[in-house]
Design a protein around this motif. Sequence first.
Motif, short mmCIF file in Angstrom:
data_model
loop_
_atom_site.label_atom_id
_atom_site.label_comp_id
_atom_site.label_asym_id
_atom_site.label_seq_id
_atom_site.Cartn_x
_atom_site.Cartn_y
_atom_site.Cartn_z
N TYR A 223 -2.78 -12.19 10.28
CA TYR A 223 -1.66 -11.30 10.59
C TYR A 223 -0.93 -10.88 9.32
CZ TYR A 223 2.34 -9.32 13.03
OH TYR A 223 3.30 -8.46 13.49
N VAL A 224 -0.57 -11.85 8.50
CA VAL A 224 0.19 -11.54 7.28
C VAL A 224 -0.64 -10.69 6.33
CG1 VAL A 224 1.26 -12.53 5.22
CG2 VAL A 224 1.66 -13.57 7.46
N ARG A 225 -1.89 -11.04 6.15
CA ARG A 225 -2.74 -10.27 5.23
C ARG A 225 -2.98 -8.85 5.75
NH1 ARG A 225 -7.90 -13.82 4.02
NH2 ARG A 225 -8.40 -12.01 2.72
N THR A 226 -3.10 -8.70 7.07
CA THR A 226 -3.28 -7.37 7.64
C THR A 226 -2.00 -6.54 7.45
OG1 THR A 226 -4.86 -8.18 9.26
CG2 THR A 226 -3.81 -6.07 9.73
N PHE A 227 -0.85 -7.14 7.71
CA PHE A 227 0.41 -6.42 7.52
C PHE A 227 0.57 -6.02 6.06
CE2 PHE A 227 5.20 -6.51 7.18
CZ PHE A 227 5.38 -5.29 7.83
N ARG A 228 0.22 -6.91 5.14
CA ARG A 228 0.28 -6.58 3.71
C ARG A 228 -0.66 -5.42 3.39
NH1 ARG A 228 -0.85 -11.46 1.52
NH2 ARG A 228 1.34 -12.01 1.15
N GLY A 229 -1.87 -5.44 3.98
CA GLY A 229 -2.82 -4.35 3.74
C GLY A 229 -2.33 -3.04 4.31
N LEU A 230 -1.65 -3.08 5.46
CA LEU A 230 -1.13 -1.87 6.06
C LEU A 230 -0.02 -1.27 5.21
CD1 LEU A 230 -1.34 0.00 8.53
CD2 LEU A 230 0.36 -1.44 9.66
N VAL A 231 0.91 -2.12 4.75
CA VAL A 231 1.99 -1.63 3.88
C VAL A 231 1.42 -1.06 2.60
CG1 VAL A 231 4.00 -2.34 2.54
CG2 VAL A 231 3.69 -3.21 4.87
N SER A 232 0.41 -1.72 2.05
CA SER A 232 -0.23 -1.20 0.83
C SER A 232 -0.84 0.17 1.06
CB SER A 232 -1.32 -2.18 0.37
OG SER A 232 -2.02 -1.68 -0.74
N SER A 233 -1.44 0.37 2.25
CA SER A 233 -2.02 1.69 2.55
C SER A 233 -0.93 2.74 2.68
CB SER A 233 -2.86 1.62 3.83
OG SER A 233 -2.04 1.54 4.99
N PHE A 234 0.25 2.35 3.17
CA PHE A 234 1.37 3.28 3.26
C PHE A 234 1.76 3.75 1.86
CE2 PHE A 234 3.57 2.05 7.51
CZ PHE A 234 2.37 2.24 8.18
N LEU A 235 1.89 2.80 0.93
CA LEU A 235 2.32 3.15 -0.42
C LEU A 235 1.29 4.03 -1.12
CD1 LEU A 235 3.78 -0.30 -1.54
CD2 LEU A 235 5.02 1.70 -0.70
N ARG A 236 0.01 3.71 -0.94
CA ARG A 236 -1.04 4.51 -1.59
C ARG A 236 -1.09 5.93 -1.04
NH1 ARG A 236 -4.14 -0.19 -1.07
NH2 ARG A 236 -5.25 0.69 0.70
N SER A 237 -0.63 6.11 0.18
CA SER A 237 -0.71 7.44 0.79
C SER A 237 0.24 8.43 0.15
CB SER A 237 -0.41 7.33 2.30
OG SER A 237 -1.48 6.69 2.96
N TYR A 238 1.21 7.94 -0.62
CA TYR A 238 2.14 8.84 -1.30
C TYR A 238 1.85 8.93 -2.79
CZ TYR A 238 4.65 8.78 3.10
OH TYR A 238 4.99 8.91 4.43
N LEU A 239 0.69 8.41 -3.18
CA LEU A 239 0.25 8.47 -4.57
C LEU A 239 -1.02 9.31 -4.67
CD1 LEU A 239 0.69 4.69 -5.53
CD2 LEU A 239 2.23 6.59 -6.11
#
Length: 324
Positions: A223-239
């Motif tokens: 759960y934690v690693r998936t949430f971290r991966g999802l947040v990371s994908s959010f940040l990359r989407s604006y780069l």
Amino acid sequence: MKRATLCPEHVLPEHRVPPPWPGRPVRLDGSVIYVRDTPATGPTAEPALYVHGLGGSSQNWTDLAGLLAHRLEGQAIDLPGFGRSEPGARYTVPAFAERVVRWIEHSGRGPVHLFGNSLGGAISVHVAGLRPDLVRTLTLVSPALPFLDFRRSLQGRLLPLLALPRAERLAARRLAQVAPEVMAQQVMEACVADLSRISEQRRQEALEEILVRYQAAHYASAYVRTFRGLVSSFLRSYLPGSGSLWRLARAVRAPTLVIGGRQDRLVDVRVAPQTARVIPDSRLLMLTGVGHVAQLEVPRVVARAVLGLLDETGEGVRRSDLAG
């Protein structure tokens, strides 16, 4: 983007609360993935694949898959680390999308009508954007596409946890401190706007799913690693770069239905309309008084919208065919 159309209510089967569809473990590329099959009730039904959200499972699609069985032969999978699937090596949106692609290829059922809720929506956009040959239509329910204001999500309070080196252990400790019945109620309250719409059978099944999580030593880490991966994908989407979920959404060519609940407490309610604006061939349905899991809370409305999409695009068995 245009407004979604709803097929007439009478086209749907009579109201009932089916038990979870039969499931089976399947070994795929060295690990086990759990799959539930919803048998088709029509002779020319087409293949569909359902992908759940963060912390969910294949059981989240029981009602909707049953309502669509006369048009779609459904399969719902447990993502790695969730439900009854074995843990995965990576818990990122691209890794999950790769797993979904491999399942479609392995099952030989593609192209499929692809459904995704929340995290499953982000995964499904990734699949449809990169592998259009595998997707007939795309249905997204409260898709977890990027948003930066985490004050609009109950999960925003987990963000500080991601910065801690032992976040997984802390999450596991927290899980052990909360009674399963309390956890099940908290999950329901976070995901559903009107709990009176959830039958006692579904509540008991939710508790059973929570008990499965308590017994899985890997769950808190997944759960934690998936949430971290999802947040990371959010940040990359604006780069800059090709990994942006918004860029992938623009590349989707499948006819798409986007459904959002106006009382969603987990995904910013502005995301569903933005997703529909970005995907070229899209239809939007915003539901007042509905939360994060419309397919659980108002499955008949969601089914009517899906059938409207299939009728409009000529996919699946048309109502006239059934009447003939």
